[in-house]
Design a protein around this motif. Structure first.
Motif, PDB file in Angstrom:
ATOM      1  N   LEU A 135       0.800  -1.226   0.000  1.00 44.48           N
ATOM      2  CA  LEU A 135       0.000   0.000   0.000  1.00 44.48           C
ATOM      3  C   LEU A 135       0.838   1.284   0.000  1.00 44.48           C
ATOM      4  N   THR A 257      -2.722   9.084   5.202  1.00 43.19           N
ATOM      5  CA  THR A 257      -3.755   8.207   4.668  1.00 43.19           C
ATOM      6  C   THR A 257      -3.128   7.402   3.541  1.00 43.19           C
ATOM      7  N   THR A 259      -4.591   6.479   0.742  1.00 45.85           N
ATOM      8  CA  THR A 259      -5.181   6.696  -0.572  1.00 45.85           C
ATOM      9  C   THR A 259      -5.389   8.186  -0.768  1.00 45.85           C
ATOM     10  N   THR A 271       0.404  11.240   1.061  1.00 47.35           N
ATOM     11  CA  THR A 271       0.396   9.802   1.348  1.00 47.35           C
ATOM     12  C   THR A 271       1.833   9.292   1.474  1.00 47.35           C
ATOM     13  N   TYR A 335      -8.120  -1.364   2.291  1.00 41.87           N
ATOM     14  CA  TYR A 335      -7.499  -0.440   1.332  1.00 41.87           C
ATOM     15  C   TYR A 335      -7.164  -1.117   0.012  1.00 41.87           C
ATOM     16  N   PRO A 338     -10.082  -0.001  -3.119  1.00 41.87           N
ATOM     17  CA  PRO A 338     -10.405   1.421  -2.923  1.00 41.87           C
ATOM     18  C   PRO A 338     -11.808   1.787  -3.389  1.00 41.87           C
ATOM     19  N   LEU A 341     -13.981   1.456  -0.420  1.00 44.88           N
ATOM     20  CA  LEU A 341     -13.402   1.898   0.856  1.00 44.88           C
ATOM     21  C   LEU A 341     -14.335   2.835   1.620  1.00 44.88           C
TER      22      LEU A 341
END
Ligand SMILES: *Cc1c(COP(=O)(O)O)cnc(C)c1O
Length: 464
Positions: A135, A257, A259, A271, A335, A338, A341
């Motif tokens: 991620l 975060t 995303t 990010t 995640y 997405p 999400l």
């Protein structure tokens, strides 16, 4: 006759049917202690005033005290403050997937540090490292108690007795207890501030480099914004400068975060992947801010640096337990999809809740609140509000919301404080906020599914 002799004895009270029931519920030790305390209080009151309570009054008092003692101190509340990730109210509420994982891990032995395939000792970080790398684009990752611990461990491992260069505009304080200069000092690193409050240039960093420099560091100014005539050095330039001198470049992202929030119409928050792509060797971020997971701190980045960090004996002191890892793993898994999400990650679904939806809730709850406040000298109306993200994330951005506003009729502002206290006194406390002479209940964080319980809870309101 001495009125004290009218008081029942401890043994007589303990034999009473109502007290026996309390013993069944709360245990003999607790109830005996409460009986003794109630009798001592009655004796003291009798000496002072001459009057003594009768047995039913004594027993009712003991029952109340037993109930109050049995109530958990860590109680659920309704967060109607308008701050979604409220640090004092436990930050991100966990999604069901994480709650289920956490309960399973709590109830059962689990392969926390056990390699099931090979049948030997494993590493607890392995449970989430793969997901974190996927991620963030990092080579390796490790998890500690919170982001403050992550920053501390990073500095203590990579910069003891050495210099860490940070822009003057980034010496943040988070909630009083986490201050970059203090954490540096406690970690044994020497802070070298460069630039000015509003402007820092690449040449400021290069002029500060010395043989004692351990790293260049960027701290995300998560809970404030410097506006106007400002300049910060882009991460890619800082990374290039650091690498020219064989130094690591590290970024404390704060919220982090995983995303791009802009996808849901929220303001962009940096990010970990962006920092790593820009050349950061290590990033740190929180588990329970915008990430929407349990309290945790993530360190992600170069494999050799993560390996050194994991060898620091303090890693053992800052490690997380199985409950945290279970919840974090479940949240990270969300995640991977997405597209869904915002429906599955509770924090994100609250942050992206449309104003019209919140307004509809306000219309449903207006009559409920009207009933609860009947007879009090206040007006009640539906109002547009601005929610905050909270936890120092995106401090200047506001989310269009709605809720209920109570204002005193006439000049008696005291009534608002009475209502506010009564709301806090409910079986499940309701926490709002007082602003500009109004008591505001921002309904963003009260989901439609909770409205029934909320209404039943509110029926207990008593503003005496
Ligand atoms: C919130 C924050 C921290 C502290 O993180 P916790 O998870 O609360 O310990 C550190 N640095 C920055 C920039 C933050 O925003």
């Amino acid at each position: 006759m001495n009125p004290l002799s009218l008081l029942p004895s401890v043994d007589r009270l303990l034999a009473d049917a109502a007290i026996t029931q309390l013993i069944d519920a709360h245990g003999r030790a607790v109830v005996t202690q409460l009986v003794r305390a109630a009798l001592a209080e009655a004796r003291a009151a009798a000496k002072a005033s001459g009057g003594i309570p009768d047995a039913p009054a004594l027993i009712a008092g003991i029952a109340d005290a037993a109930e109050a003692q049995a109530r958990p101190r860590l109680r659920p509340v309704y967060n109607l403050t308008g701050t979604v990730l409220h640090t004092n109210l436990g930050r991100a509420p966990l999604p069901e997937e994480a709650v289920a994982a956490l309960v399973t891990a709590a109830r059962n032995p689990c392969a926390l540090e056990y390699d099931i395939e090979r049948g030997g000792r494993g590493d607890r970080d392995d449970l989430v490292e793969g997901l974190l790398c996927e991620l963030t684009g990092a080579e390796a990752a490790t998890v500690v108690n919170n982001n403050a611990a992550a920053v501390f461990l990073l500095l203590n491992t990579l910069a003891p007795r050495k210099a860490v260069v940070v822009s003057r505009g980034e010496l943040v304080e988070i909630g009083g207890a986490f201050r970059v200069p203090d954490i540096m000092q406690r970690a044994g690193a020497k802070l070298v501030e460069v630039g000015t409050t509003n402007r820092t240039h690449l040449k400021d960093f290069s002029a500060a480099l010395s043989p004692r420099t351990a790293m260049l560091m960027k701290v995300h100014t998560s809970n404030y914004a410097i506006q106007g005539f400002t300049h910060a050095v882009p991460e890619a330039e800082l990374a290039a400068l650091a690498h020219e001198h064989n130094l690591p470049f590290v970024v404390d992202l704060g919220s982090g975060t995983l995303t791009d929030l802009a996808r849901w119409g929220l303001p962009h928050e940096p990010t970990p992947r962006e920092s790593i792509d820009a050349g950061a060797d290590l990033v740190t971020f929180s588990g329970d801010k915008l990430l929407g997971g349990p309290q945790a701190g993530v360190l992600a980045g170069r494999k050799d640096l993560i390996a050194r960090i994991k060898k620091n004996p303090l890693k053992r002191a800052l490690r997380v337990g199985k409950l945290t890892l279970a919840a974090l793993e479940a949240v990270l898994r969300l995640y991977r999809d997405p597209d869904r999400l915002h429906e599955r990650l509770t924090a994100l679904s609250l942050l992206t809740r449309p104003q019209a939806d919140i307004e509809a809730a306000a219309r449903r709850l207006l009559p409920v609140m009207q009933t609860a406040l009947a007879g009090l000298p206040v007006t009640l109306e539906i109002v547009p509000l601005n929610s905050q993200i909270g936890s120092g994330s995106l401090p200047v951005d506001r989310l269009a919301s709605a809720g209920l506003a109570m204002r005193p009729q006439g000049k008696k502002g005291g009534v608002l404080h009475r209502i506010e206290a009564a709301l806090r006194g409910l079986p499940r406390p309701v926490i709002g906020r007082i602003e500009d002479g109004a008591l505001l209940l921002d309904l963003r964080c009260l989901t439609a599914a909770e409205e029934g319980e909320f209404t039943a809870n509110l029926a207990e309101l008593s503003c005496s």
